[in-house]
Enzyme design. Sequence first.
Site, PDB file in Angstrom:
ATOM      1  N   CYS A  27       1.352   2.421 -13.815  1.00 33.36           N
ATOM      2  CA  CYS A  27       2.726   2.134 -13.379  1.00 33.36           C
ATOM      3  C   CYS A  27       3.670   1.882 -14.541  1.00 33.36           C
ATOM      4  CB  CYS A  27       2.739   0.915 -12.456  1.00 33.36           C
ATOM      5  SG  CYS A  27       1.398   0.869 -11.261  1.00 33.36           S
ATOM      6  N   ASP A  68      -1.423  -4.628  -9.143  1.00 31.59           N
ATOM      7  CA  ASP A  68      -1.887  -4.991  -7.808  1.00 31.59           C
ATOM      8  C   ASP A  68      -3.062  -4.111  -7.379  1.00 31.59           C
ATOM      9  OD1 ASP A  68       0.708  -6.134  -8.130  1.00 31.59           O
ATOM     10  OD2 ASP A  68       0.801  -6.438  -5.975  1.00 31.59           O
ATOM     11  N   CYS A  81       5.329  -1.624 -11.966  1.00 28.64           N
ATOM     12  CA  CYS A  81       4.465  -2.122 -10.899  1.00 28.64           C
ATOM     13  C   CYS A  81       5.169  -3.206 -10.081  1.00 28.64           C
ATOM     14  CB  CYS A  81       3.158  -2.646 -11.479  1.00 28.64           C
ATOM     15  SG  CYS A  81       1.844  -2.874 -10.236  1.00 28.64           S
ATOM     16  N   LYS A  88       5.424  -6.393  -8.904  1.00 24.14           N
ATOM     17  CA  LYS A  88       6.081  -7.685  -9.138  1.00 24.14           C
ATOM     18  C   LYS A  88       7.049  -7.644 -10.310  1.00 24.14           C
ATOM     19  CE  LYS A  88       3.675  -8.759  -5.758  1.00 24.14           C
ATOM     20  NZ  LYS A  88       3.062  -7.435  -5.712  1.00 24.14           N
ATOM     21  N   CYS A 108       2.641   3.625  -7.715  1.00 23.94           N
ATOM     22  CA  CYS A 108       1.973   4.210  -6.546  1.00 23.94           C
ATOM     23  C   CYS A 108       2.926   5.053  -5.718  1.00 23.94           C
ATOM     24  CB  CYS A 108       1.358   3.113  -5.695  1.00 23.94           C
ATOM     25  SG  CYS A 108       0.080   2.169  -6.542  1.00 23.94           S
ATOM     26  N   GLU A 112      -2.676  -9.813  -1.700  1.00 24.11           N
ATOM     27  CA  GLU A 112      -2.541  -8.671  -0.796  1.00 24.11           C
ATOM     28  C   GLU A 112      -3.903  -8.338  -0.209  1.00 24.11           C
ATOM     29  OE1 GLU A 112      -0.777  -5.426  -2.892  1.00 24.11           O
ATOM     30  OE2 GLU A 112       1.217  -6.324  -2.902  1.00 24.11           O
ATOM     31  N   SER A 165      -0.291  -5.059   0.984  1.00 25.79           N
ATOM     32  CA  SER A 165       0.234  -4.005   0.134  1.00 25.79           C
ATOM     33  C   SER A 165       1.220  -3.171   0.933  1.00 25.79           C
ATOM     34  CB  SER A 165      -0.912  -3.118  -0.353  1.00 25.79           C
ATOM     35  OG  SER A 165      -0.422  -1.902  -0.860  1.00 25.79           O
TER      36      SER A 165
END
Length: 566
Positions: A58, A90, A131, A133, A203, A453, A479
Amino acid sequence: MLDQSSLAPRQELPSRTLVEGRDRAAARAYFKSIGLSDRDLERPFVGIANTWIETMPCNIHLRTLAESVKNGVRQAGGTPMEFNTVAISDGITMGTQGMKTSLVSREVIADSIELVAMGQMFDALVVLVGCDKTIPGGAMALLRMNLPGVVLYGGSIAPGRFRGRDVTIQDVFEAIGARAAGRIDDAELKELEDVACPGPGACGGQYTANTMAMALEFLGLSLFGSAGIPAVDPRRAPLGERVGRTVMQILNAGVRPRDILTRASFINAIRSVAATGGSTNAVLHLMALARESGIELELDDFDRTSRETPILASLRPGGTYTAIDFAAAGGTRVLANELIAGGLLDAAQRSVTGERLADAVAGAEPTPGQAVIRPLSRPFHPTGGLVILRGNLAPDGCVVKMAGHERTHHRGPARVFDSEEAAMAAVVNRELRKGDVVVIRYEGPAGGPGMREMLGVTAAIVGQGLGEDVALVTDGRFSGATRGLMLGHVAPEAARGGPLALVEDGDVIVIDVDARRVDVELDPAQWERRRAAWRPPEPRFRQGVMAKYAALVSSAAEGAITRPPG
């Protein structure tokens, strides 16, 4: 666009305190030791807050993107200074104790950017994110400092190709459940694993990263259309330079983020999430950003806005297409135009560039032949994906995403687990039965701590073919790739005495999405007997960052933000 005819008044630039005057000679000497010239020191200082890290796809490309941003800053008369902060993957930590650190990292990211920006007295900020957060964490810092600035997302990963079809990491998580159920073999799982993530980028569905990157465009903290350019697309370098020039224009015009954010801005952002079936994590993060902005926003705002907003984009996990498909179809500008035409967006809201939303998206047309984004006259679903439920199991609310399924009612016996690991073991061992309501507790913001998650569990349930027959309720979170009847963010959480702590195996739980209720069929007197006997669990951490977080974190119903006692 902003007036760039003159530089911001020098006396108003925080950086001048560091470098101007005879008594700042030592500071100037330090700066010269790292290659800055007198000319560099005369220019505004722009912090480039980078979340680059070498542990995930990411963010791994953000060093290169930072160079483009710095070039743009220099072209526009500024002196860029790059610095780094932390990031947690994550996807990689999912299902492990490492996932406890993910939401905690949002606060650390915000805190660390705030500290460096304050200490180094930057005049403006560009925050590079990837990513999950890092996006809200970077935006929180920008709002706290209230410096002229922009958040720039690193872009989505390309989909992988598996046996003639596009795949994302969601397919791998669900394949783990399919393997446990004997529906595929190890060779097929390995084949999928090898191709699902073909390079850099976040993602690839409308999971949390792409959801939040899009939301920041509608909120006004990112340039419209910037999130949709894929991570490896050659257009990213010119975009980086443009952002560098833009932040200087914003600085010269004196526009600060809290000048342009309003309650209507946040409703616009919620509307974009609802219209695309976006991640439930957007509830936590937008609540947190509203708190940083001093703007009133409540859980019920998400439910009310989502009820009014049709789903116009068919995006994974609930739909068919990837984030890159969405961008190729016309992306956020086309979506915004469609919502504006239906009177569902406040088109007068401004972005950090000073543009009105209506002007930023004017003229956008869907790509001919695309099937990703539909007009308001023909939505994929008449209402949006974010739903808030309350009841005797969640007095302060919980969140469910309805974008990936149509089931609105479930009644069944509770299967209670006091950790994600215990629940995952039951799933892998095929101990669940049709009709069960899986309860995973003590995984909330304070109890986890960190509110893990549950994609490993939810994907394994779906992968075993139980996605339409089992429900899940947790004080943890999900997620953006989760699908199925999964209720998260239950508040108050179990560790702080919420009703979830009192549920026992076999208790009948009723989920009624249409009525916005989640309840346990239990006599009130029995509730009180259990409450009198309940004792809070021992803290899982007694020192360090996790212990501090558990002591300071607020309820998920308030965005799970950390705040000083009292």
